[in-house]
Design an enzyme around this catalytic site. Sequence first.
Site, PDB file in Angstrom:
ATOM      1  N   GLU A  29       0.843  -1.193   0.000  1.00  0.00           N
ATOM      2  CA  GLU A  29       0.000   0.000   0.000  1.00  0.00           C
ATOM      3  C   GLU A  29       0.880   1.245   0.000  1.00  0.00           C
ATOM      4  OE1 GLU A  29      -2.443  -0.842   3.382  1.00  0.00           O
ATOM      5  OE2 GLU A  29      -3.221  -2.635   2.394  1.00  0.00           O
ATOM      6  N   LEU A  68      -6.287  -1.679  -0.811  1.00  0.00           N
ATOM      7  CA  LEU A  68      -6.279  -1.992   0.615  1.00  0.00           C
ATOM      8  C   LEU A  68      -6.866  -3.385   0.816  1.00  0.00           C
ATOM      9  CD1 LEU A  68      -7.141   0.973   2.932  1.00  0.00           C
ATOM     10  CD2 LEU A  68      -6.576  -1.319   3.719  1.00  0.00           C
ATOM     11  N   GLU A  70      -5.030  -6.718   1.955  1.00  0.00           N
ATOM     12  CA  GLU A  70      -3.815  -7.459   2.303  1.00  0.00           C
ATOM     13  C   GLU A  70      -3.905  -8.936   1.957  1.00  0.00           C
ATOM     14  OE1 GLU A  70      -5.181  -5.232   4.302  1.00  0.00           O
ATOM     15  OE2 GLU A  70      -3.631  -3.755   4.740  1.00  0.00           O
ATOM     16  N   PHE A  93       2.154  -2.435   8.761  1.00  0.00           N
ATOM     17  CA  PHE A  93       2.315  -2.784  10.175  1.00  0.00           C
ATOM     18  C   PHE A  93       2.045  -4.277  10.344  1.00  0.00           C
ATOM     19  CE2 PHE A  93       1.449   1.690  10.117  1.00  0.00           C
ATOM     20  CZ  PHE A  93       2.216   2.224  11.141  1.00  0.00           C
ATOM     21  N   ASP A  95       0.868  -5.676  12.686  1.00  0.00           N
ATOM     22  CA  ASP A  95      -0.452  -5.792  13.323  1.00  0.00           C
ATOM     23  C   ASP A  95      -1.555  -6.136  12.328  1.00  0.00           C
ATOM     24  OD1 ASP A  95       0.119  -3.896  16.086  1.00  0.00           O
ATOM     25  OD2 ASP A  95       1.366  -3.552  14.344  1.00  0.00           O
ATOM     26  N   PHE A  96      -1.332  -5.872  11.053  1.00  0.00           N
ATOM     27  CA  PHE A  96      -2.374  -6.145  10.052  1.00  0.00           C
ATOM     28  C   PHE A  96      -2.367  -7.607   9.602  1.00  0.00           C
ATOM     29  CE2 PHE A  96      -1.578  -1.504   8.474  1.00  0.00           C
ATOM     30  CZ  PHE A  96      -2.042  -1.017   9.688  1.00  0.00           C
ATOM     31  N   HIS A 139      -1.223  -0.879  16.421  1.00  0.00           N
ATOM     32  CA  HIS A 139      -0.093  -0.502  15.540  1.00  0.00           C
ATOM     33  C   HIS A 139       1.242  -0.579  16.263  1.00  0.00           C
ATOM     34  CE1 HIS A 139      -3.332   1.244  13.098  1.00  0.00           C
ATOM     35  NE2 HIS A 139      -2.485   1.443  12.123  1.00  0.00           N
TER      36      HIS A 139
END
Lengths: 341, 341, 321, 321
Positions: A29, A68, A70, A93, A95-96, A139
């Site tokens: 992204e 967007l 992933e 991140f 976290d994603f 994050h």
Amino acid sequence: MSKKSYRQAINEAIASEMRRDPTVIVMGEDVAGGAGTKGQQDAWGGVLGVTKGLITEFGPERVLDTPLSEAGYIGAAAGAAATGLRPVAELMFIDFMGVCFDQIFNQAAKFRYMFGGKAVTPLVIRAMYGAGFRAASQHSQCLYPLFTHIPGLKVVIPSSPYEVKGLLIQSIRDNDPVIFFENKVMYDDIEEVPDEPYTIPFGEANLTREGDDVTIVAIGRMVKMANEAADRLEKQGITCNVIDPRTTSPMDFDTILDCVADTGRLVIVDEASPRCNMATDISAVVAQEAFGALKAPIKMVCPPHTPVPFAPNLEDLFVPNADRIEKAAKALMNYQIKEPA
Amino acid sequence: MSKKSYRQAINEAIASEMRRDPTVIVMGEDVAGGAGTKGQQDAWGGVLGVTKGLITEFGPERVLDTPLSEAGYIGAAAGAAATGLRPVAELMFIDFMGVCFDQIFNQAAKFRYMFGGKAVTPLVIRAMYGAGFRAASQHSQCLYPLFTHIPGLKVVIPSSPYEVKGLLIQSIRDNDPVIFFENKVMYDDIEEVPDEPYTIPFGEANLTREGDDVTIVAIGRMVKMANEAADRLEKQGITCNVIDPRTTSPMDFDTILDCVADTGRLVIVDEASPRCNMATDISAVVAQEAFGALKAPIKMVCPPHTPVPFAPNLEDLFVPNADRIEKAAKALMNYQIKEPA
Amino acid sequence: MQLSREDLLTAYRTMRTIRDFEERLHIEFATGEIPGFVHLYSGEEASAAGICMHLTERDHIASTHRGHGHCIAKGVDVMAMMSEIYGRKDGVCGGKGGSMHIAEIAKGMLGANGIVGGGPPLICGAALTAKTLKTGGVAIAFYGDGASNQGTTLESLNLAKIWNLPVIFVCEDNGYAEATSSSYSVGGTQTKRAEGFGIPSVEVDGHDFFAVYDAAREAIQRARAGGGPSMLHVKTYRYYGHFEGDATTYREPGEAEKVRKERDCLVGFRGKVTEAALLENKDLDAVDAEIADLIERAVKHAKAAPLPTEEDLLTDVYVSY
Amino acid sequence: MQLSREDLLTAYRTMRTIRDFEERLHIEFATGEIPGFVHLYSGEEASAAGICMHLTERDHIASTHRGHGHCIAKGVDVMAMMSEIYGRKDGVCGGKGGSMHIAEIAKGMLGANGIVGGGPPLICGAALTAKTLKTGGVAIAFYGDGASNQGTTLESLNLAKIWNLPVIFVCEDNGYAEATSSSYSVGGTQTKRAEGFGIPSVEVDGHDFFAVYDAAREAIQRARAGGGPSMLHVKTYRYYGHFEGDATTYREPGEAEKVRKERDCLVGFRGKVTEAALLENKDLDAVDAEIADLIERAVKHAKAAPLPTEEDLLTDVYVSY
Ligand SMILES: Cc1ncc(C[n+]2csc(CCOP(=O)(O)OP(=O)(O)O)c2C)c(N)n1
Ligand SMILES: Cc1ncc(C[n+]2csc(CCOP(=O)(O)OP(=O)(O)O)c2C)c(N)n1
Ligand SMILES: [Mg+2]
Ligand SMILES: [Mg+2]
């Protein structure tokens, strides 16, 4: 050779591999930014500017901004890797990972085994990790223990600008799926980094300093904290080994076991949540393989079992620091073996 | 009280809670089965028949078949839990967590902390785990270490029909998100199970047998293996504690530490992949907190760092068994402390 | 129908091979000798065959848990497939994958998949490779009506569109996802969904080899010419249960039998080509005999083949570690 | 326009509060005193205000990383919000959440969200609660053009449709996801995507409070009446960068200024209601003054408020453990 930031070291690593090998591509992204807009192209170069300039040199066919999605594009990177490209996919991140983990751990990681050794999946997934950015619970996580748990993945956690360049080039040349962890508060760290490409092999820990009394193993940014603590301890007459494993899968347990055989004392510093993390992983192997050498308990220095808080003062309490490491090492020095009753 | 299967015990637990509390609902893929078809409704009751009959008693408003959209419906379960329902959502195989993990670990698990203690999320996610079903790499994983790693989640791994009923009722009544692991090869296991509802509290390990020589901690189905090994060891004059932690988050470390204080020897049996798993987690805490009591290294009995293979003979080699546990315990009995050089 | 005699025989042979492979597994599974989950493709043969007829090894497919038919149509060796399903060392995946993970990347077959919706993102990647390296290849994502509700599938439609990838999305809608009707689980329609992402789409009778073949040709030609993705909504039916062991009580009594009798793709194919005098019954009978023999040999071989050895447990996790 | 004088003042007050809150944060952020990531909603006020006007506390909303506007429109206390953004103990989340996680479930505000696409599944759950417990409530998922490409969002459209949930999907399309144009990232159109799942949809001018208000009324009435989900494609624009600190070089020079000048929702609202003589300028000026004072107090308070204490680090992880 010149002083370079962690950010620039990463950028150079990717650029040099893209020059060397036309099958290396980058996606993520806003890894360029500006796609479809009327303004500047390459407007971002990633959310913190790490991939800036790549699209200018290599064009939009090799530097792909993604929607967007992933799961879609990380899966596409896995499929591309299995069919002839060497994608370096950015998951912004770590976290994603929760929206695309399946494509990593059930697909890319398992192709080779499930397909009887016939698949080769040279995939690199770059992602930011760690606390200290005031970015709150979603994050700021580490999460590398989750990836280390999964057979078929390699996990790389570079601790400095020099390390990050050599390890990223190795990751891109490697033929297995690699999850590459970049610490978001280290992008502006600076040190001497060679201009030319070089590799640092996986599974070879870096003994960043040697000592006789305590072995400290630290992960990623914690290597700095550990060395800071070791500086302070040295002034008090306590000398330490500080080990940076560099990669947690494969993990160089041999170096750790050797050092523990010498010092008999071990502190492990891990910024990840404390349950089933790298600290427990390393501790357990040492308690199994080097028990006879231990003069004291194995101490773990980790955050508490909580999400990462937003408030800056709480976040600072959350992250392990040199104070806590120093205290742990001293506690081991003061430990007296009691005769079992 | 009568003999019941693990399957039936689960079904009873859900049914009794649905009768007691009208906010309890069930959702998942084919938890009823037959939705929209011209044939039998409640055709499946879940892929292995565990939720059979619930739709007949409670109707389609409380037993909801879902589309094949785990992120969507697990997220919906989290949102429903935060707004007044008590959903029991089935994620069929825990291996499917990769498509919906975000809704579990970044949403449900963190609501309470991120929202400053104002959220209550009484969500239960049931899922099958474990090898032995010849279901290959993507339907045989354990993965509970990943959930144990995450602050905000509770993790329950019941080891028998009696356990599964009491722990599931507790899970449904609990006010935090619970990941409930059902072992797919244990559904036909049978033992005495009370007809009436009862609860087993979280964080209280079950000392399934007592002994003086070795402490064995085993997770889920491995409790059976551990007891089988303990039977054999007893015939050889070696007596064991066998501990079933029941829940890995919260984890009853106290009972483990107490037992290790007595025996000085610890074997941990975990069916999960060996890196950053429950075996390392428990080992590390013991090496930190009960070091002085240890008479020998801590032994971990785990599968190798590979995906789960399909071929039945390979899968049987993969899963820990009583032989390996017995061998580990004996090795500890024979261990001689060497004087450090 | 501009298919040559040879092509027609190939099409029939592919469908017949799939059918016999699956029918035999249905019988063998009942004996308890086959481990794990087995999902049969009987009834859906025209889809795999009609689409893969247009492909060569530079083209990739991603399949599903119901993958045997796609494998066979994409040219994976039937003997090696059968061995794999029995968990044998000489299986196409060394016995480590089994029915749900049959794959052969060198043949452009990126794997069956135990994760519903796992394939579409992967196939976008294969298409990206084709586009980037200019191989001329296309990539096909097979997925079910159930899988059409997975976020991975939906994201892939968009990704393929905006990257203009040579992907064909083939939604094999057999009316059910496990025991759930697609009339319950699918909001809207498959073709409108594709159009929502700007992708041309068409509904196709999946019992009719020629309908599938023609629709696929158009979509694949468009993709090869740089025209981007398409989607085919193939209406089909599975004769057996979701997996072997499924009592299929969610169906109307007689439902499967009726489809088998009235709309079978092999029967239909035979009828059409013999009526049009393109082939004679004896040509097709010869194929039947050939395949019957092949499947017989495959099963005999698989049953007798050795299992993997203990060392195999630890190999093939990494290229190097 | 069947809005009472009181309603009109409320609408204006909501938009003005959001605007001033955000404009002030823009200034304060530049001083370096505000920690973390801050995403401002300036320019998009008519969307939050026009939709939330129809809601009460029994209704739920799920928001995004750009959540301040939704929070304010849903009635979360402005003082407590500001404190939260400064990480203070008396913040609405005790300082533990910050800008990206502002929430107040008791007010029906299910949270901003740091995960793009995180909200739509959650809001299906809130709608399920409303449907199951027959509260009469509806549930609104706000999400961006970027988020419209997330599988979670797309799955939620289908889930809401087939469960016939009282959900309104509000795609706030401000033209960008970070530095990427929606013309690049969105295949097809938002309204056609919704229709692909069988959901009625409409495109709305997000700069016009009344257009949003009217479209929302219809959708919300349908949902309350058991008519299932709808989707609004709200075309809007953010005046500032993606987050504070973004140089927005991906825009045409002057682009934001032009929108601000020509299409600002507050200016437009004032013009319409004064021209129609529904309100006078002085009524609106009074609101402006009131809100200027509120924001001033909120910032002063937040800066002076105490931080959380050390013990707060460990609380609120579980209800019990
Ligand atoms: C992510 C995921 N969820 C659920 C399952 C369990 N499962 C396997 S096949 C199947 C139904 C698939 O339906 P469809 O896509 O229509 O394919 P079909 O079986 O009809 O060929 C389900 C729910 C799975 N394997 N993966
Ligand atoms: C799953 C996930 N992926 C990526 C991001 C990083 N990110 C935050 S906001 C954003 C863009 C969102 O765009 P849009 O949905 O249009 O909302 P807007 O910012 O325009 O309001 C991205 C990519 C994230 N937070 N979560
Ligand atoms: Mg189907
Ligand atoms: Mg946007």
